[in-house]
Design a protein around this motif. Sequence first.
Motif, mmCIF file in Angstrom:
data_model
loop_
_atom_site.group_PDB
_atom_site.id
_atom_site.type_symbol
_atom_site.label_atom_id
_atom_site.label_comp_id
_atom_site.label_asym_id
_atom_site.label_seq_id
_atom_site.Cartn_x
_atom_site.Cartn_y
_atom_site.Cartn_z
ATOM 1 N N MET A 41 -0.308 55.466 59.750
ATOM 2 C CA MET A 41 -0.859 56.289 58.663
ATOM 3 C C MET A 41 -2.056 55.582 58.018
ATOM 4 N N TYR A 42 -1.945 54.245 57.786
ATOM 5 C CA TYR A 42 -3.085 53.507 57.221
ATOM 6 C C TYR A 42 -4.238 53.457 58.218
ATOM 7 N N ARG A 43 -3.906 53.357 59.499
ATOM 8 C CA ARG A 43 -4.950 53.363 60.524
ATOM 9 C C ARG A 43 -5.655 54.724 60.552
ATOM 10 N N ALA A 44 -4.872 55.809 60.430
ATOM 11 C CA ALA A 44 -5.467 57.154 60.410
ATOM 12 C C ALA A 44 -6.380 57.301 59.181
ATOM 13 N N ALA A 45 -5.972 56.700 58.054
ATOM 14 C CA ALA A 45 -6.807 56.746 56.843
ATOM 15 C C ALA A 45 -8.113 55.970 57.077
ATOM 16 N N GLY A 46 -8.012 54.837 57.784
ATOM 17 C CA GLY A 46 -9.214 54.059 58.113
ATOM 18 C C GLY A 46 -10.139 54.846 59.027
ATOM 19 N N LEU A 47 -9.530 55.516 60.020
ATOM 20 C CA LEU A 47 -10.317 56.334 60.957
ATOM 21 C C LEU A 47 -10.987 57.496 60.222
ATOM 22 N N VAL A 62 -12.070 57.399 49.536
ATOM 23 C CA VAL A 62 -11.109 57.475 50.657
ATOM 24 C C VAL A 62 -9.888 58.286 50.214
ATOM 25 N N ALA A 63 -9.406 58.022 48.986
ATOM 26 C CA ALA A 63 -8.220 58.746 48.494
ATOM 27 C C ALA A 63 -8.520 60.236 48.355
ATOM 28 N N ALA A 64 -9.737 60.593 47.907
ATOM 29 C CA ALA A 64 -10.097 62.010 47.763
ATOM 30 C C ALA A 64 -10.093 62.680 49.142
ATOM 31 N N ALA A 65 -10.644 61.988 50.145
ATOM 32 C CA ALA A 65 -10.663 62.542 51.508
ATOM 33 C C ALA A 65 -9.239 62.705 52.031
ATOM 34 N N LEU A 66 -8.393 61.725 51.702
ATOM 35 C CA LEU A 66 -6.990 61.781 52.160
ATOM 36 C C LEU A 66 -6.260 62.971 51.542
ATOM 37 N N ARG A 67 -6.509 63.202 50.245
ATOM 38 C CA ARG A 67 -5.814 64.309 49.562
ATOM 39 C C ARG A 67 -6.232 65.654 50.132
ATOM 40 N N ALA A 68 -7.465 65.712 50.684
ATOM 41 C CA ALA A 68 -7.969 66.983 51.227
ATOM 42 C C ALA A 68 -7.589 67.160 52.700
ATOM 43 N N CYS A 69 -6.866 66.178 53.237
ATOM 44 C CA CYS A 69 -6.586 66.184 54.681
ATOM 45 C C CYS A 69 -5.079 65.988 54.876
ATOM 46 N N ARG A 70 -4.535 66.529 55.953
ATOM 47 C CA ARG A 70 -3.092 66.361 56.185
ATOM 48 C C ARG A 70 -2.872 65.248 57.217
ATOM 49 N N ILE A 71 -2.167 64.194 56.812
ATOM 50 C CA ILE A 71 -1.756 63.173 57.792
ATOM 51 C C ILE A 71 -0.288 63.426 58.089
ATOM 52 N N ASP A 72 0.009 63.787 59.334
ATOM 53 C CA ASP A 72 1.420 63.967 59.688
ATOM 54 C C ASP A 72 1.646 63.483 61.126
ATOM 55 N N PHE A 73 2.830 63.731 61.644
ATOM 56 C CA PHE A 73 3.164 63.247 62.991
ATOM 57 C C PHE A 73 3.621 64.399 63.868
ATOM 58 N N ASP A 74 3.330 64.269 65.161
ATOM 59 C CA ASP A 74 3.935 65.167 66.145
ATOM 60 C C ASP A 74 5.259 64.509 66.538
ATOM 61 N N TRP A 75 6.373 65.057 66.021
ATOM 62 C CA TRP A 75 7.694 64.456 66.237
ATOM 63 C C TRP A 75 8.278 64.830 67.592
ATOM 64 N N SER A 76 7.546 65.669 68.380
ATOM 65 C CA SER A 76 8.108 66.099 69.661
ATOM 66 C C SER A 76 7.864 65.054 70.748
ATOM 67 N N VAL A 77 7.009 64.039 70.475
ATOM 68 C CA VAL A 77 6.778 62.997 71.472
ATOM 69 C C VAL A 77 7.404 61.691 70.987
ATOM 70 N N SER A 78 7.631 60.770 71.922
ATOM 71 C CA SER A 78 8.284 59.522 71.561
ATOM 72 C C SER A 78 7.438 58.332 72.032
ATOM 73 N N PRO A 79 6.993 57.442 71.142
ATOM 74 C CA PRO A 79 7.132 57.525 69.686
ATOM 75 C C PRO A 79 6.236 58.619 69.112
ATOM 76 N N PRO A 80 6.563 59.130 67.923
ATOM 77 C CA PRO A 80 5.785 60.209 67.326
ATOM 78 C C PRO A 80 4.306 59.830 67.189
ATOM 79 N N VAL A 82 0.579 60.183 65.418
ATOM 80 C CA VAL A 82 -0.015 60.556 64.129
ATOM 81 C C VAL A 82 -1.157 61.562 64.346
ATOM 82 N N ARG A 83 -1.319 62.470 63.363
ATOM 83 C CA ARG A 83 -2.359 63.508 63.463
ATOM 84 C C ARG A 83 -3.152 63.577 62.153
ATOM 85 N N LEU A 84 -4.424 63.934 62.289
ATOM 86 C CA LEU A 84 -5.277 64.212 61.115
ATOM 87 C C LEU A 84 -5.569 65.692 61.139
#
Length: 236
Positions: A41-47, A62-80, A82-84
């Motif tokens: 998640m921190y790496r995705a924020a850096g990216l 950076v925090a404003a950009a993060l609040r406007a963007c969804r950081i989540d995971f695709d839980w259907s793959v292993s390991p999950p 991360v997505r922006l």
Amino acid sequence: MNAGPPSVVVTIDGPAGSGKSSAADALAQRLHWQVLDTGAMYRAAGLLAIERAIDPADGASVAAALRACRIDFDWSVSPPMVRLDGRPVGEAIRSPAATAAASVVAAHPEVRACLVESQRRIAADHPRLISEGRDQGSVVFPDALVRFYLDAPVGERTRRRVRQWAAEGRTADPREVEEAIRARDLRDSERAVGPLRKPEGGVSIDTGTLDLGEVVDRLERTVRAALAEHRIVAEA
Ligand code: DC
């Protein structure tokens, strides 16, 4: 919103190269639990900062950009993965530039507040979760069932990183890798918010002289004992 019983969380904290990601993935497989890689998640924020041409040192932007963007995971793959905003970014977050940016954005309290909130929301949605990172037991989930702290001497952590990079086809100068690890340790442990430290009441494991199987054996034994003690079933 999750209205069921509270989730059971196990945390694994530790510095870069302590083996926490591999241990967390292996423990999750043994227990059939899900695993949250908070470093991703921190790496995705850096990216995100790099992609939007935001200076990683500018915490408010950076925090404003993060609040406007969804950081989540695709839980259907292993390991999950991360997505922006729904876009998988699992490969790009491992680049040297994203790694460096992640370490800088992770020092901003407003960035950490955003991601800590997301981590707690993710835990509420996953009834059995292993969460790994620098501050998961010490800050984010202080009431976790078990809070592990993994560590290893810096020389051993350097050797692991060099081996990992070689396996990915990248060459690395061990001296430079060690310097980068030391610099990251210092930044991670000296920042004002969420610094790297052993969680209170945590279980420490020195992974320097153990192989992965031995580490995971210890983790599994400890978690199963804690589940039994609290009369919690391993499966949700
Ligand atoms: O574990 P990693 O190398 O993927 O972490 C990437 C960066 O994010 C690293 O600089 C430490 C930081 N981080 C953090 O500050 N807090 C976390 N919970 C996880 C990672």
